[in-house]
Design an enzyme around this catalytic site. Structure first.
Site, mmCIF file in Angstrom:
data_model
loop_
_atom_site.group_PDB
_atom_site.id
_atom_site.type_symbol
_atom_site.label_atom_id
_atom_site.label_comp_id
_atom_site.label_asym_id
_atom_site.label_seq_id
_atom_site.Cartn_x
_atom_site.Cartn_y
_atom_site.Cartn_z
ATOM 1 N N ASP A 229 0.862 -1.160 0.095
ATOM 2 C CA ASP A 229 -0.065 0.068 0.081
ATOM 3 C C ASP A 229 0.919 1.212 -0.167
ATOM 4 O OD1 ASP A 229 -2.256 1.487 0.235
ATOM 5 O OD2 ASP A 229 -1.989 1.888 2.292
ATOM 6 N N TYR B 180 -0.459 8.461 -2.162
ATOM 7 C CA TYR B 180 -0.418 8.207 -3.809
ATOM 8 C C TYR B 180 -1.729 9.045 -4.390
ATOM 9 C CZ TYR B 180 2.783 4.366 -3.408
ATOM 10 O OH TYR B 180 4.196 3.626 -3.276
ATOM 11 N N GLY B 181 -2.820 9.188 -3.440
ATOM 12 C CA GLY B 181 -4.042 9.696 -3.875
ATOM 13 C C GLY B 181 -4.157 10.883 -4.686
ATOM 14 N N CYS C 265 -3.676 -0.777 -2.098
ATOM 15 C CA CYS C 265 -3.894 0.545 -2.296
ATOM 16 C C CYS C 265 -4.996 0.952 -3.537
ATOM 17 C CB CYS C 265 -2.674 1.139 -2.898
ATOM 18 S SG CYS C 265 -2.502 3.094 -2.925
ATOM 19 N N ASN C 266 -6.018 1.526 -3.221
ATOM 20 C CA ASN C 266 -7.123 1.933 -4.482
ATOM 21 C C ASN C 266 -6.416 2.539 -5.674
ATOM 22 O OD1 ASN C 266 -9.998 1.129 -3.574
ATOM 23 N ND2 ASN C 266 -8.816 1.416 -1.703
ATOM 24 N N GLU D 70 -6.185 8.863 10.153
ATOM 25 C CA GLU D 70 -4.879 8.603 10.936
ATOM 26 C C GLU D 70 -4.651 9.244 12.303
ATOM 27 O OE1 GLU D 70 -1.895 9.649 8.112
ATOM 28 O OE2 GLU D 70 -2.293 7.800 6.626
ATOM 29 N N CYS E 146 -11.286 3.311 -0.547
ATOM 30 C CA CYS E 146 -9.834 3.675 0.048
ATOM 31 C C CYS E 146 -9.675 3.077 1.205
ATOM 32 C CB CYS E 146 -9.905 5.355 0.195
ATOM 33 S SG CYS E 146 -8.562 5.956 0.923
ATOM 34 N N THR E 147 -8.063 2.444 1.386
ATOM 35 C CA THR E 147 -7.789 1.829 2.354
ATOM 36 C C THR E 147 -8.313 2.439 3.930
ATOM 37 O OG1 THR E 147 -5.809 3.058 2.335
ATOM 38 C CG2 THR E 147 -5.746 0.711 1.254
ATOM 39 N N HIS E 148 -8.141 3.767 3.728
ATOM 40 C CA HIS E 148 -8.463 4.440 5.254
ATOM 41 C C HIS E 148 -9.939 4.491 5.458
ATOM 42 C CE1 HIS E 148 -4.617 5.789 4.580
ATOM 43 N NE2 HIS E 148 -4.579 6.238 5.434
HETATM 44 N N1 DGL Z 1 -3.947 4.007 0.009
HETATM 45 C C1 DGL Z 1 -4.436 5.078 -0.401
HETATM 46 C C2 DGL Z 1 -5.798 4.382 -1.566
HETATM 47 O O1 DGL Z 1 -6.300 3.543 -0.898
HETATM 48 C C3 DGL Z 1 -4.809 6.275 0.286
HETATM 49 C C4 DGL Z 1 -3.823 7.049 0.964
HETATM 50 C C5 DGL Z 1 -3.190 7.518 -0.272
HETATM 51 O O2 DGL Z 1 -3.680 8.438 -0.996
HETATM 52 O O3 DGL Z 1 -1.912 7.086 -0.586
HETATM 53 O O4 DGL Z 1 -6.140 5.063 -2.486
#
Ligand code: DGL
Length: 266
Positions: A12, A44-45, A75-76, A154, A186-188
């Site tokens: 991720d 990454y988003g 990671c999405n 977070e 999204c993972t969060h």
């Molecule tokens: N892991 C990212 C996702 O699922 C969320 C956090 C990010 O923006 O990197 O898209």
């Protein structure tokens, strides 16, 4: 004969993918897992397609050094932009997070109106809408980027008043669109599930991608007969590219366990 004791690799952009690891451990307690969180380059988003693809390739290279038997792209944002490239570049079996979530939503919706909340990159990619359209063209997909949900998760502000206010603002167009199913893309976001459910109302079904992804990983291992046969306790390794401030407490929020002793910087 091999006892398939190679680990499942998961990556991720940061620590959010630990929500997927939690589900993997819950559904497959016998599997070894190696997790890589690119904590030095998160988020990454908000990054470009090119950077997300490049980072994703580098992440798979790191996991392959640990001899993983499959890769879960938790990671999405990576799954939205990099899946095709990764499949071309590597022969190891891979599971992304878009298909399992999209499939679950297609099965769930009764009124053919599905919402997706995710990072800006994931929403801009249009990947959820395309994938859902591939299953059923009559389903209308309503996407909404909710960037503030990542820092709120977070921070551990799962049920605070301010979180609910922000959620009301973000989710208002989806309520107006009368969706009956909402993908947490999204993972969060699974960490904010209760607040999101409260705002959307009990009639809207939430699709927690962590759970559906773990189910998909389990069925891939079963179909390809790669389940670990060994009986010794499963081992979990956590690799990160930087140690964020308050790493322990953030990691604990996502996984529910203290992982600080099994962490390594790479
Ligand atoms: N892991 C990212 C996702 O699922 C969320 C956090 C990010 O923006 O990197 O898209």
């Amino acid at each position: 004969m091999s006892d398939n004791s190679e680990p499942i690799g998961v990556f991720d952009s940061g620590l959010g993918g630990l929500t997927v690891v939690k589900e993997l451990i819950w559904q497959m307690p016998n599997e070894h897992i190696v997790y890589y969180g690119d904590t030095a380059r998160v988020p990454y988003g908000t990054k470009s397609r090119e950077s997300i693809i490049r980072f994703s390739h580098e992440n798979v290279e790191i996991l392959l050094k640990y001899n993983v038997k499959m890769v879960v792209v938790a990671c999405n944002s990576s799954s939205s932009y990099a899946m095709k490239d990764l499949r071309k570049g590597f022969s190891v079996p891979m599971v992304g997070v878009i298909h399992p979530g999209a499939q679950a939503a297609v099965k769930m919706t009764r009124n053919n109106r599905v919402g997706v909340i995710a990072t800006s990159a994931t929403i801009q990619s249009g990947e959820y809408a395309r994938t859902i359209g591939g299953y059923n063209k009559r389903i209308k997909v309503f996407g909404r980027a909710c960037p503030l949900f990542v820092p709120l998760a977070e921070e551990g502000w799962f049920h605070k008043e301010v979180t609910e206010k922000i959620a009301r603002e973000y989710l208002a167009p989806l309520k107006k669109a009368r969706i009956d199913t909402l993908i947490l893309g999204c993972t969060h976001y699974p960490l904010l599930k209760k607040t999101i459910q409260k705002v959307m109302g009990e009639d809207v079904k939430l699709i927690d991608s962590a759970r559906t992804v773990a189910k998909q990983v389990k069925s891939v291992l079963e179909e390809t007969k790669r389940q670990r046969q060994g009986k010794a306790k499963a081992r979990h390794k956590f690799l990160i590219s930087d140690r964020p401030q308050e790493f322990e407490s953030i990691a604990k929020k996502f996984l529910g366990d203290d992982i600080s002793k099994s962490v390594k910087y790479v």
